[in-house]
Design an enzyme around this catalytic site. Structure first.
Site, PDB file in Angstrom:
ATOM      1  N   ASP A 199       5.698   2.667   2.390  1.00 50.41           N
ATOM      2  CA  ASP A 199       5.050   1.645   2.628  1.00 50.41           C
ATOM      3  C   ASP A 199       3.969   2.090   3.799  1.00 50.41           C
ATOM      4  O   ASP A 199       4.425   1.911   4.956  1.00 50.41           O
ATOM      5  CB  ASP A 199       5.759   0.312   2.891  1.00 50.41           C
ATOM      6  CG  ASP A 199       4.801  -0.730   3.188  1.00 50.41           C
ATOM      7  OD1 ASP A 199       3.693  -0.603   3.167  1.00 50.41           O
ATOM      8  OD2 ASP A 199       5.463  -1.937   2.918  1.00 50.41           O
ATOM      9  N   HIS A 200       2.521   2.368   3.559  1.00 49.19           N
ATOM     10  CA  HIS A 200       1.903   2.985   4.547  1.00 49.19           C
ATOM     11  C   HIS A 200       1.615   1.695   5.451  1.00 49.19           C
ATOM     12  O   HIS A 200       1.069   2.117   6.659  1.00 49.19           O
ATOM     13  CB  HIS A 200       0.275   3.078   3.964  1.00 49.19           C
ATOM     14  CG  HIS A 200      -0.202   4.368   4.821  1.00 49.19           C
ATOM     15  ND1 HIS A 200      -0.020   4.697   5.802  1.00 49.19           N
ATOM     16  CD2 HIS A 200      -1.183   5.264   4.168  1.00 49.19           C
ATOM     17  CE1 HIS A 200      -0.893   5.689   6.380  1.00 49.19           C
ATOM     18  NE2 HIS A 200      -1.282   6.150   5.077  1.00 49.19           N
ATOM     19  N   ARG A 201       2.023   0.382   5.469  1.00 49.17           N
ATOM     20  CA  ARG A 201       1.844  -0.510   6.739  1.00 49.17           C
ATOM     21  C   ARG A 201       2.717  -0.041   7.874  1.00 49.17           C
ATOM     22  O   ARG A 201       2.719  -0.571   8.659  1.00 49.17           O
ATOM     23  CB  ARG A 201       2.144  -2.006   6.041  1.00 49.17           C
ATOM     24  CG  ARG A 201       1.110  -2.243   5.253  1.00 49.17           C
ATOM     25  CD  ARG A 201       1.552  -3.688   4.513  1.00 49.17           C
ATOM     26  NE  ARG A 201       2.531  -3.685   3.799  1.00 49.17           N
ATOM     27  CZ  ARG A 201       3.276  -4.635   3.293  1.00 49.17           C
ATOM     28  NH1 ARG A 201       2.560  -5.710   3.159  1.00 49.17           N
ATOM     29  NH2 ARG A 201       4.385  -4.407   2.348  1.00 49.17           N
ATOM     30  N   VAL A 202       4.104   0.596   7.163  1.00 48.55           N
ATOM     31  CA  VAL A 202       5.266   0.711   8.163  1.00 48.55           C
ATOM     32  C   VAL A 202       5.308   2.184   8.520  1.00 48.55           C
ATOM     33  O   VAL A 202       5.474   2.535   9.601  1.00 48.55           O
ATOM     34  CB  VAL A 202       6.483   0.312   7.581  1.00 48.55           C
ATOM     35  CG1 VAL A 202       7.610   0.708   8.352  1.00 48.55           C
ATOM     36  CG2 VAL A 202       6.281  -1.204   7.208  1.00 48.55           C
ATOM     37  N   PRO A 229       1.005  -1.229  -0.147  1.00 46.64           N
ATOM     38  CA  PRO A 229      -0.004  -0.013   0.043  1.00 46.64           C
ATOM     39  C   PRO A 229       0.794   1.414  -0.090  1.00 46.64           C
ATOM     40  O   PRO A 229       1.315   1.875   1.206  1.00 46.64           O
ATOM     41  CB  PRO A 229      -0.951  -0.169   1.477  1.00 46.64           C
ATOM     42  CG  PRO A 229       0.129  -1.135   2.069  1.00 46.64           C
ATOM     43  CD  PRO A 229       0.967  -1.909   1.124  1.00 46.64           C
TER      44      PRO A 229
END
Ligand code: CAO
Length: 531
Positions: free
Chosen positions: A503-506, A329
């Site tokens: 990375d929007h997860r991180v 993402p």
């Protein structure tokens, strides 16, 4: 304790069948009805069970031997005498004309056997005795034939269903001329105990696990394996038809299934399903992602065309880019950095160092600036590992290099320990190697962050794709002189466009904005790198 000879029981019409598997050895303790050997004709395979419990004292058969009813398989030291229960006889199949129902014939003592294969489809013209489905118990597999000829109008079973004797399988539209009673002589099924593998005589129930090398088996594409191996493979979820059999006559053994499983688990092999899911450079047809098919266009209809296969590097990088674009993402923040003073410093440094042969590049300064930002915001130098984040205490920076063969990403190691001159030198060497196709694997791995610079070419901003398992990438475009308001007036400043994909997860948007702002501060006053 009595020594008892265990014989091959009544195995129906089979005359001489080959021993293809020994399932026990001398010294083994066997239970009554435990499978001892697997035998196989050209139509069927079946496991021969022990008629008694005890310890095996002697094996009287070996692989390849031909056995028939009454042949001694082995000698068991047993406490009890053998008990052989005769099974019911197969019944004659019904005569049919017009619309005719096809039922499961007498398949011996089997109850609730699973349909593992449906071999026909609606509209098929079915011949008399043509196999319709394959059923399987835990000990045997067998094909159920049609008791009439005709066109298949209705199928009443599907894979996974359980069937019993008498169950309705299908309805055929039959004609009197093509229909006759199935030529079934009431034949005893293998006269072994109730839970033992049995095969009805030819005509009642056809072959068991038809050998792949036999014409019928090959046409049906059935893998050549014993019922127990089929069961084992099914429990593991292993596609039997993808395993190469190393047993007699190419038979798939339990060892083959285990070896295949190990190869898949270690990544040395792929199942067809995995291969179909692995993205090709072009993205395949998207079916694995549940997408509508890729448009197929006959381009030649609209004008002259030339078709060229993509090179190896383009294919590899394409597949990687596709995976990263789909799985991450990713968000991109754009910003500008004022590099007026830095560029002036770079130009003067290059003038001073003209004789050294090393040209200091803007990218080398960017690498140093990024290391400072990565140290301040360590999650940008991390990788996702399941639910954990791996923070790396080294700063190896990859840079995208445009080569005649396609995009490559050489890696400069330990950029925190190197000066701008050293980085410039290594970058020049690695970029040349990349263009010459001489980069080794070690020179392209281990990066913690990547910079993709299009500054020498042009453009304003772009959205670079993260180089997994990294979590961010910086895109850089061509710097331009722009009027910048200094609070009192517009002044000409050299502005460098930055595009940070993360990375929007991180990483959160705020952290990304701070990273870019910090990078801009460093680039506008490089002394901050020292802080
Ligand atoms: N703004 C303005 N000018 C720039 C600049 C920038 N951001 N970056 C470089 N330049 C100038 C250089 O100063 C140089 O000018 P001079 O020849 O006058 O000194 C010229 O552009 C050429 O630079 P370069 O490209 O040779 O060197 P570099 O350090 O900028 O880049 C490398 C090296 C290997 C990164 C580059 O050759 C390259 O391959 N870039 C393409 C990367 C790429 O394809 N990215 C896209 C990936 S996604 O598909």
């Amino acid at each position: 304790m009595a020594l008892i000879e265990v014989n091959v029981p009544d195995i129906g019409d089979f005359d001489e069948v080959a021993v293809i598997e020994l399932l026990v050895k001398v010294g083994d303790t066997v239970k009554a009805e435990q499978s001892l050997i697997t035998v196989e004709s050209d139509k069927a395979s079946m496991e021969i069970p022990s008629s008694t419990a005890g310890v095996i004292k002697e094996l009287r058969v070996k692989l390849g031997d031909k056995v028939k009813q009454g042949s001694v398989v082995l000698v068991v030291e047993a406490a009890e005498s053998p008990s052989v229960t005769p099974s019911p006889l197969a019944k004659a199949a019904p005569v049919a004309s017009g619309p005719v129902e096809i039922h499961v014939p007498d398949i011996g003592d089997f109850k609730d056997v699973s349909v593992i294969e449906v071999m026909v489809k609606l509209g098929d013209s079915i011949k008399l005795e043509q196999s319709l489905i394959t059923v399987e118990s835990d000990k045997a597999a067998m094909e159920i034939p049609s008791s009439a000829a005709g066109v298949l109008k209705e199928l009443k079973v599907k894979v996974g269903d359980k069937v019993n004797i008498g169950d309705l399988l299908a309805i055929l539209e039959s004609t009197v001329s093509t229909t006759r009673p199935v030529d079934v002589v009431p034949t005893p099924v293998a006269a072994v105990s109730a839970v033992t593998a049995t095969v009805a005589a030819t005509g009642a129930v056809n072959a068991v696990s038809a050998p792949a090398h036999a014409p019928g088996g090959a046409a049906l594409g059935l893998p050549h394996a014993s019922p127990s191996v089929r069961k084992f493979a099914r429990e593991l979820g292993v596609p039997l038809d993808e395993i190469k059999g190393n047993g007699p006559k190419g038979r798939i053994t339990q060892d083959d299934v285990q070896a295949f499983t190990k190869a898949v688990m270690s990544g040395a092999a792929q199942t067809k399903a995995q291969a179909a899911k692995a993205p090709a450079a072009s993205g395949g047809d998207g079916a694995a992602l549940g997408l509508i098919p890729w448009p197929k266009v006959d381009f030649a209809k609209f004008g002259p065309i030339e078709r060229k296969e993509m090179g190896r590097i383009k294919k590899i990088s394409g597949a990687n880019l596709l995976r990263n674009a789909i799985m991450i993402p990713a968000v991109t923040n754009h910003d500008d950095a004022d590099i007026t003073d830095l560029e002036a410093f770079r130009v003067s440094t290059n003038k001073e160092n003209e004789k050294s042969g090393i040209k200091v590049t803007m990218l080398a300064f960017l690498i140093k600036a990024c290391v400072a930002a990565l140290k301040k915001y360590p999650e940008f130098n991390s990788s996702l590992d399941g639910d954990a984040l791996v923070y790396k205490n080294y700063w190896h920076i990859g840079f995208a290099a445009d080569t005649p063969n396609g995009l490559m990403v050489p890696v400069i190691r330990d950029c925190d320990k190197k000066g701008v001159l050293q980085i410039s030198k290594e970058m020049g060497e690695l970029a040349k190697k990349a263009r010459d196709g001489k980069l080794g694997p070690a020179e392209m791995t281990g990066a913690t962050f990547t910079i993709s610079s299009l500054g020498g070419i042009g453009g304003k901003y772009f959205t670079p794709i993260i180089n997994a398992p990294e979590v961010a990438i910086l895109g850089v475009c061509k710097s331009t002189m722009e009027p910048v308001w200094d609070g009192k007036q517009f002044v000409p400043r050299l502005m460098l466009p930055l595009s940070l994909t993360w990375d929007h997860r991180v990483i959160d948007g705020a952290a990304a904005a701070r990273f870019n702002a910090f990078l801009g501060q460093i680039l506008s006053d490089f002394r901050r790198v020292l802080l």
